[in-house]
Motif scaffolding. Structure first.
Motif, PDB file in Angstrom:
ATOM      1  N   GLY A 134       0.816  -1.213   0.000  1.00  0.00           N
ATOM      2  CA  GLY A 134       0.000   0.000   0.000  1.00  0.00           C
ATOM      3  C   GLY A 134       0.847   1.260   0.000  1.00  0.00           C
ATOM      4  N   LYS A 160       0.409   5.629   0.441  1.00  0.00           N
ATOM      5  CA  LYS A 160      -0.417   6.804   0.717  1.00  0.00           C
ATOM      6  C   LYS A 160       0.476   8.009   0.489  1.00  0.00           C
ATOM      7  N   ARG A 214      -4.336  12.243   2.278  1.00  0.00           N
ATOM      8  CA  ARG A 214      -5.098  11.077   1.829  1.00  0.00           C
ATOM      9  C   ARG A 214      -5.428  10.189   3.020  1.00  0.00           C
ATOM     10  N   GLU A 215      -6.589   9.584   2.963  1.00  0.00           N
ATOM     11  CA  GLU A 215      -7.034   8.753   4.080  1.00  0.00           C
ATOM     12  C   GLU A 215      -6.853   7.269   3.832  1.00  0.00           C
ATOM     13  N   THR A 216      -6.743   6.870   2.565  1.00  0.00           N
ATOM     14  CA  THR A 216      -6.673   5.449   2.250  1.00  0.00           C
ATOM     15  C   THR A 216      -5.390   5.118   1.494  1.00  0.00           C
ATOM     16  N   PHE A 217      -5.033   3.854   1.553  1.00  0.00           N
ATOM     17  CA  PHE A 217      -3.867   3.356   0.839  1.00  0.00           C
ATOM     18  C   PHE A 217      -4.289   2.845  -0.537  1.00  0.00           C
ATOM     19  N   LEU A 218      -3.420   3.040  -1.503  1.00  0.00           N
ATOM     20  CA  LEU A 218      -3.597   2.522  -2.851  1.00  0.00           C
ATOM     21  C   LEU A 218      -2.640   1.350  -3.006  1.00  0.00           C
ATOM     22  N   ASP A 219      -3.130   0.240  -3.542  1.00  0.00           N
ATOM     23  CA  ASP A 219      -2.285  -0.931  -3.757  1.00  0.00           C
ATOM     24  C   ASP A 219      -1.468  -0.748  -5.028  1.00  0.00           C
ATOM     25  N   TRP A 238      -0.476   9.051  -7.321  1.00  0.00           N
ATOM     26  CA  TRP A 238       0.410   9.040  -6.153  1.00  0.00           C
ATOM     27  C   TRP A 238       1.755   9.652  -6.525  1.00  0.00           C
ATOM     28  N   LYS A 273       2.357   0.713   3.372  1.00  0.00           N
ATOM     29  CA  LYS A 273       1.738  -0.311   4.214  1.00  0.00           C
ATOM     30  C   LYS A 273       2.156  -1.671   3.678  1.00  0.00           C
TER      31      LYS A 273
END
Length: 120
Positions: free
Chosen positions: A17, A19, A24-29, A51, A64
């Motif tokens: 992940g 960020k 930003r509040e969420t992680f991008l895979d 990103w 992450k």
């Protein structure tokens, strides 16, 4: 210790992940690779709010790796020309069964290489 675990996680797993920035509040895979104990990723898309572009504006973020979340600083590697062949080889080996492995080692994707430095 967490950096070592994160490096191992990235080596053993296809997806980690990211960020970008602190807002930003969420992680991008995304796909990440490790070369010589350094963490790299390449942007697949070229959207304005990607990103990659977010990190160009603000180098702070997080990665992450499973349950581990690490604060990072992102930058374009100073030795990009020299390290590109090694990064390409790791991408081709790690993602050999994925249809995007070859394209991500070419052209504009190589130009969108970012290194993530773990803040310790």
């Amino acid at each position: 210790m967490n950096k070592k675990k994160a490096l191992q996680y990235i080596c053993e797993n296809d997806i980690s992940g990211i960020k970008a920035g602190l807002e930003r509040e969420t992680f991008l895979d995304i796909w990440m690779v490790v070369v010589n104990g350094r963490i790299f990723a390449r942007s697949w898309g070229f959207a304005e709010n990607s990103w990659y572009n977010s990190f160009l504006k603000d180098s702070c973020g997080q990665i992450k790796c499973g349950d581990i979340i690490l604060n990072i600083n992102a930058h374009i590697p100073d030795d990009l020309v020299d390290i590109t062949p090694s990064i390409n080889q790791v991408y081709l080996t790690k993602y050999s069964t994925k249809q995007y492995a070859k394209p991500i080692t070419e052209g504009k994707h190589v130009e969108k290489t970012m290194e993530f430095i773990v803040c310790e």
